[in-house]
Design a protein around this motif. Structure first.
Motif, PDB file in Angstrom:
ATOM      1  N   SER A  92     -17.819  11.075  23.382  1.00 50.11           N
ATOM      2  CA  SER A  92     -18.990  10.485  24.051  1.00 50.11           C
ATOM      3  C   SER A  92     -19.934   9.818  23.039  1.00 50.11           C
ATOM      4  N   VAL A  93     -19.352   9.172  22.062  1.00 54.18           N
ATOM      5  CA  VAL A  93     -20.138   8.423  21.076  1.00 54.18           C
ATOM      6  C   VAL A  93     -19.501   7.050  20.909  1.00 54.18           C
ATOM      7  N   ASP A  94     -20.342   6.123  20.481  1.00 55.14           N
ATOM      8  CA  ASP A  94     -19.849   4.760  20.247  1.00 55.14           C
ATOM      9  C   ASP A  94     -20.448   4.270  18.930  1.00 55.14           C
ATOM     10  N   ASN A  95     -19.989   4.868  17.847  1.00 52.36           N
ATOM     11  CA  ASN A  95     -20.569   4.540  16.547  1.00 52.36           C
ATOM     12  C   ASN A  95     -19.521   4.169  15.508  1.00 52.36           C
ATOM     13  N   VAL A  96     -18.389   3.619  15.984  1.00 51.29           N
ATOM     14  CA  VAL A  96     -17.315   3.210  15.079  1.00 51.29           C
ATOM     15  C   VAL A  96     -17.159   1.704  15.159  1.00 51.29           C
ATOM     16  N   SER A  97     -17.221   1.059  14.009  1.00 50.93           N
ATOM     17  CA  SER A  97     -17.060  -0.400  13.935  1.00 50.93           C
ATOM     18  C   SER A  97     -16.025  -0.729  12.865  1.00 50.93           C
ATOM     19  N   VAL A  98     -15.136  -1.670  13.167  1.00 55.90           N
ATOM     20  CA  VAL A  98     -14.113  -2.081  12.197  1.00 55.90           C
ATOM     21  C   VAL A  98     -14.781  -2.868  11.083  1.00 55.90           C
ATOM     22  N   LEU A  99     -14.548  -2.459   9.879  1.00 56.06           N
ATOM     23  CA  LEU A  99     -15.151  -3.109   8.719  1.00 56.06           C
ATOM     24  C   LEU A  99     -14.215  -4.125   8.090  1.00 56.06           C
ATOM     25  N   ALA A 100     -12.942  -3.776   7.940  1.00 51.18           N
ATOM     26  CA  ALA A 100     -11.961  -4.694   7.337  1.00 51.18           C
ATOM     27  C   ALA A 100     -10.587  -4.361   7.880  1.00 51.18           C
ATOM     28  N   GLU A 101      -9.895  -5.375   8.377  1.00 55.32           N
ATOM     29  CA  GLU A 101      -8.546  -5.187   8.891  1.00 55.32           C
ATOM     30  C   GLU A 101      -7.519  -5.362   7.775  1.00 55.32           C
ATOM     31  N   ALA A 102      -6.384  -4.692   7.949  1.00 54.32           N
ATOM     32  CA  ALA A 102      -5.292  -4.856   6.985  1.00 54.32           C
ATOM     33  C   ALA A 102      -4.660  -6.227   7.169  1.00 54.32           C
ATOM     34  N   GLU A 103      -4.280  -6.853   6.056  1.00 51.94           N
ATOM     35  CA  GLU A 103      -3.672  -8.181   6.084  1.00 51.94           C
ATOM     36  C   GLU A 103      -2.372  -8.168   5.294  1.00 51.94           C
ATOM     37  N   LEU A 104      -1.427  -8.977   5.759  1.00 56.71           N
ATOM     38  CA  LEU A 104      -0.132  -9.088   5.088  1.00 56.71           C
ATOM     39  C   LEU A 104      -0.201 -10.214   4.066  1.00 56.71           C
ATOM     40  N   SER A 105      -0.026  -9.872   2.807  1.00 57.94           N
ATOM     41  CA  SER A 105      -0.053 -10.881   1.740  1.00 57.94           C
ATOM     42  C   SER A 105       1.287 -11.603   1.658  1.00 57.94           C
ATOM     43  N   GLU A 106       1.285 -12.755   0.977  1.00 60.23           N
ATOM     44  CA  GLU A 106       2.505 -13.545   0.862  1.00 60.23           C
ATOM     45  C   GLU A 106       3.560 -12.814   0.033  1.00 60.23           C
ATOM     46  N   ASN A 107       3.133 -12.143  -1.008  1.00 58.14           N
ATOM     47  CA  ASN A 107       4.062 -11.412  -1.861  1.00 58.14           C
ATOM     48  C   ASN A 107       3.616  -9.943  -1.959  1.00 58.14           C
ATOM     49  N   PRO A 108       3.903  -9.149  -0.941  1.00 56.54           N
ATOM     50  CA  PRO A 108       3.465  -7.743  -0.983  1.00 56.54           C
ATOM     51  C   PRO A 108       4.173  -6.987  -2.102  1.00 56.54           C
ATOM     52  N   SER A 109       3.431  -6.154  -2.782  1.00 52.11           N
ATOM     53  CA  SER A 109       3.993  -5.358  -3.881  1.00 52.11           C
ATOM     54  C   SER A 109       4.220  -3.934  -3.408  1.00 52.11           C
ATOM     55  N   GLN A 110       5.348  -3.381  -3.778  1.00 52.46           N
ATOM     56  CA  GLN A 110       5.696  -2.028  -3.362  1.00 52.46           C
ATOM     57  C   GLN A 110       4.862  -1.008  -4.138  1.00 52.46           C
ATOM     58  N   VAL A 111       4.568   0.090  -3.487  1.00 54.75           N
ATOM     59  CA  VAL A 111       3.798   1.151  -4.127  1.00 54.75           C
ATOM     60  C   VAL A 111       4.712   2.223  -4.713  1.00 54.75           C
ATOM     61  N   SER A 112       5.909   2.301  -4.198  1.00 58.55           N
ATOM     62  CA  SER A 112       6.890   3.227  -4.752  1.00 58.55           C
ATOM     63  C   SER A 112       8.293   2.732  -4.369  1.00 58.55           C
ATOM     64  N   PRO A 113       9.292   2.980  -5.218  1.00 61.03           N
ATOM     65  CA  PRO A 113       9.130   3.603  -6.526  1.00 61.03           C
ATOM     66  C   PRO A 113       8.563   2.617  -7.547  1.00 61.03           C
TER      67      PRO A 113
END
Length: 254
Positions: free
Chosen positions: A151-172
């Motif tokens: 029963s609250v409305d206090n959440v606002s999106v600050l930054a959306e995730a975006e797909l980069s042209e050359n995504p870099s892997q985090v693992s391995p």
């Protein structure tokens, strides 16, 4: 009497087993490279942020520290709710994901900076585009359902995730894995070299005789190869031939 080992002996053992140590280092590095590049599946991350703010109120009313503190305390609750089945089941249905809400939960990380109202939702997946969709869909679903849940409305999106042209892997991380493998290979190689040296109880030098048997060395018999014997024999024959020829020449001249 306690046995001591000098720095010279340590380097001597390493030098004697250097080929073994180098082989283990190269082998470990090659195994790490093959596993990192060809066996392990690369994973990617995408992050979306939302901010916990005060409910909509009269614009003329100012925020106070109590309101901000209340919002910060709510973040711990939000971190649990956002990874609950009530949110994740809707995300699975919306994106038609091939796994359950529990499996999706393991792919999500929710974190917030200390004394901050900003929450970051990070999704991990083998497909970078899917990771972006999961992060954004999770935050959007949470924003839509939180008014009904609390029963609250206090959440606002600050930054959306975006797909980069050359995504870099985090693992391995191949370079990190190879570096760790080199260090481990060197440690195992050096340890194995000293272990073999410790288990080697053969007597090969004069020092070994004195240390192991406690006897003084009176003399040393040099090892002679067959080639050395043939070489010495040929040299003696050559000298005798020259001397015989020289004596014959003297007799003839007389």
């Amino acid at each position: 009497m306690e046995e001591t080992i000098s720095l010279k002996e340590i380097f001597g053992v390493i030098k004697e087993r250097l080929l073994l140590i180098v082989s283990l280092i190269i082998g470990a590095a090659l195994i790490a490279a093959v596993v990192s590049y060809f066996i392990l599946t690369p994973t990617y991350q995408a992050s979306s942020q939302f901010i916990v703010s005060q409910e909509k109120q009269d614009p003329e009313v100012q925020y106070n520290t109590g309101d901000i503190q209340t919002n910060i305390q709510l973040i711990n609750t939000y971190n649990i709710i956002i990874k609950s089945p009530a949110i994740l089941e809707d995300v699975v249905k919306e994106l038609d994901l091939p796994y359950s809400a529990d499996q999706l939960k393991s792919k999500l990380q929710v974190a917030s900076e200390e004394k901050s109202q900003v929450v970051t939702v990070t999704a991990t997946d083998t497909d970078p585009a899917t990771a972006v969709k999961i992060a954004n869909s999770t935050v959007e679903t949470f924003q839509e359902k939180i008014p009904d849940i609390m029963s609250v409305d206090n959440v606002s999106v600050l930054a959306e995730a975006e797909l980069s042209e050359n995504p870099s892997q985090v693992s391995p991380n191949p370079l990190l894995n190879i570096a760790i493998a080199i260090v481990l290979g060197a440690m195992v190689g050096v340890g194995l070299a000293f272990l073999l040296e410790y288990l080697d109880n053969t007597i090969t030098t004069e020092d070994d005789v004195e240390k192991q048997l406690g006897l003084p060395v009176l003399g040393v018999i040099t090892h002679i190869n067959d080639s050395d014997v043939r070489g010495e024999h040929m040299a003696i024959q050559s000298k005798q031939t020259k001397r015989g020829g020289y004596s014959g020449a003297q007799k003839k001249s007389v």
